[in-house]
Design an enzyme around this catalytic site. Sequence first.
Site, PDB file in Angstrom:
ATOM      1  N   ARG A 142      54.549  10.384  16.844  1.00  0.00           N
ATOM      2  CA  ARG A 142      54.080   9.369  17.805  1.00  0.00           C
ATOM      3  C   ARG A 142      52.568   9.164  17.714  1.00  0.00           C
ATOM      4  O   ARG A 142      52.063   8.161  18.182  1.00  0.00           O
ATOM      5  CB  ARG A 142      54.474   9.771  19.235  1.00  0.00           C
ATOM      6  N   GLN A 143      51.860  10.111  17.109  1.00  0.00           N
ATOM      7  CA  GLN A 143      50.397   9.951  16.956  1.00  0.00           C
ATOM      8  C   GLN A 143      50.104   9.193  15.666  1.00  0.00           C
ATOM      9  O   GLN A 143      49.428   9.686  14.765  1.00  0.00           O
ATOM     10  CB  GLN A 143      49.708  11.313  16.960  1.00  0.00           C
ATOM     11  N   GLY A 147      51.145  37.607  15.932  1.00  0.00           N
ATOM     12  CA  GLY A 147      51.679  36.255  16.070  1.00  0.00           C
ATOM     13  C   GLY A 147      51.828  35.509  14.762  1.00  0.00           C
ATOM     14  O   GLY A 147      52.446  34.444  14.721  1.00  0.00           O
ATOM     15  N   GLU A 148      51.255  36.051  13.674  1.00  0.00           N
ATOM     16  CA  GLU A 148      51.398  35.364  12.390  1.00  0.00           C
ATOM     17  C   GLU A 148      52.850  35.373  11.939  1.00  0.00           C
ATOM     18  O   GLU A 148      53.599  36.308  12.232  1.00  0.00           O
ATOM     19  CB  GLU A 148      50.543  36.055  11.316  1.00  0.00           C
ATOM     20  N   ASP A 183      66.624   4.367  22.437  1.00  0.00           N
ATOM     21  CA  ASP A 183      65.242   4.660  22.014  1.00  0.00           C
ATOM     22  C   ASP A 183      65.305   5.658  20.863  1.00  0.00           C
ATOM     23  O   ASP A 183      66.351   6.233  20.578  1.00  0.00           O
ATOM     24  CB  ASP A 183      64.464   5.246  23.203  1.00  0.00           C
ATOM     25  N   ARG A 227      52.199   2.965  28.973  1.00  0.00           N
ATOM     26  CA  ARG A 227      52.140   4.410  29.218  1.00  0.00           C
ATOM     27  C   ARG A 227      50.896   4.729  30.028  1.00  0.00           C
ATOM     28  O   ARG A 227      49.788   4.341  29.680  1.00  0.00           O
ATOM     29  CB  ARG A 227      52.144   5.182  27.887  1.00  0.00           C
ATOM     30  N   LYS A 285      56.719  -1.943  28.542  1.00  0.00           N
ATOM     31  CA  LYS A 285      56.274  -0.662  29.113  1.00  0.00           C
ATOM     32  C   LYS A 285      54.797  -0.421  28.854  1.00  0.00           C
ATOM     33  O   LYS A 285      54.274  -0.776  27.803  1.00  0.00           O
ATOM     34  CB  LYS A 285      57.121   0.449  28.459  1.00  0.00           C
TER      35      LYS A 285
HETATM   36  C1  R5P Z   1      57.473   6.097  22.531  1.00  0.00           C
HETATM   37  O1  R5P Z   1      57.005   5.095  22.046  1.00  0.00           O
HETATM   38  C2  R5P Z   1      58.827   6.609  22.169  1.00  0.00           C
HETATM   39  O2  R5P Z   1      59.579   5.676  21.446  1.00  0.00           O
HETATM   40  C3  R5P Z   1      59.601   7.014  23.399  1.00  0.00           C
HETATM   41  O3  R5P Z   1      59.805   5.862  24.199  1.00  0.00           O
HETATM   42  C4  R5P Z   1      58.850   8.032  24.203  1.00  0.00           C
HETATM   43  O4  R5P Z   1      58.285   8.986  23.361  1.00  0.00           O
HETATM   44  C5  R5P Z   1      59.751   8.713  25.189  1.00  0.00           C
HETATM   45  O5  R5P Z   1      58.992   9.649  25.873  1.00  0.00           O
HETATM   46  P1  R5P Z   1      59.331  10.006  27.368  1.00  0.00           P
HETATM   47  O6  R5P Z   1      60.778  10.392  27.426  1.00  0.00           O
HETATM   48  O7  R5P Z   1      58.412  11.151  27.682  1.00  0.00           O
HETATM   49  O8  R5P Z   1      59.006   8.802  28.200  1.00  0.00           O
END
Ligand code: R5P
Length: 318
Positions: free
Chosen positions: A103-104, A45-46, A224, A200, A198
């Site tokens: 995103r992290q 897998g390397e 987005d 999550r 929103k």
């Molecule tokens: C999050 O803050 C991003 O800007 C997107 O809104 C998000 O990553 C979209 O992810 P999903 O399509 O899974 O809702």
Amino acid sequence: MNAQVVRMPKLVMLSGSAHQCLAKDIARSLGVMLSDRALERFPDGEIHTELREDVADADVYIVQPANSPVAENVLEVLLLADAARRAGAARITAVVPYLGYARQDRRTSGGQPLGAHVVARLFAGCVDRMVTVDLHSCALEGFFDSPVEHVTAVPLLAGALRAFAGRDGVVVAPDHGAAKLADEIGRALDLPTALVSKTRVSATEVHARRVVGDVRGRAPIIVDDMVSTGGTMVAAYAALVAQGCLPRVTIAATHGLFVGPAIARLRELPLERVFITDSVAPVDFSLPGEIVGLGVLLADVVRRLHGGTSVSSLLSTR
Ligand code: R5P
């Protein structure tokens, strides 16, 4: 006195395996060939890679989005960069149109890592410069110890939308993070904007709580930075319908990841069109869609970096 001749270093374009099509588009726009390299997996897998052309003293660009499989795609860039460094490259730039882990960029509990920072350090340890497109947040640049050219595809997306959007449209941010993006596209299209608030719930589920702005009798264009599982888009549309928007929706995002339930979810929407770029290799999303190519834009960035001229007019200001 003789005029001094300044020799430009050779421009070398390399590609990982994640999106050779985009790498070829960039190379074609620049009038160069992709440099030959071996890139394969050992039986365990390397990743094994080997440059097949001379990169000594060259200005090297490695094109590779860091989408799924994220760790493998990141590692391919790092290994190619290390190979180029050891072969004497003068400068190495990673062109990563989609940066996984972006995103992290903050921790929501004390036990979490700062994933975006970890990935930024990996890149910064192996390359001299990064080029990336529409990061999840501009502040991410601060995670890198080396220079980052954060390019925006928004003018390209707005251009594609302009030919399509009606005067009854409203540009919608499906969360607070997309508010400036919606504002920018709203101004480009001369349309009003709205915002969905929103929350999550999990990696695949979100709740849309309320809508700020007037969407009644208007056709929503939800914008987005990315569509991942599609949960954000679906929740936003449900909130907009509850506020009396027209029963049709357009979606625009720089990064069309379309993972897990995304396609099935979006198929449930009265979708007019999806606009995405080819920052990652497009999946067969069998939806009414338009893919905006990034090849010419990224070639322009590479041309300017190679020539030592400013890229600032191509950078994101969000
Ligand atoms: C999050 O803050 C991003 O800007 C997107 O809104 C998000 O990553 C979209 O992810 P999903 O399509 O899974 O809702």
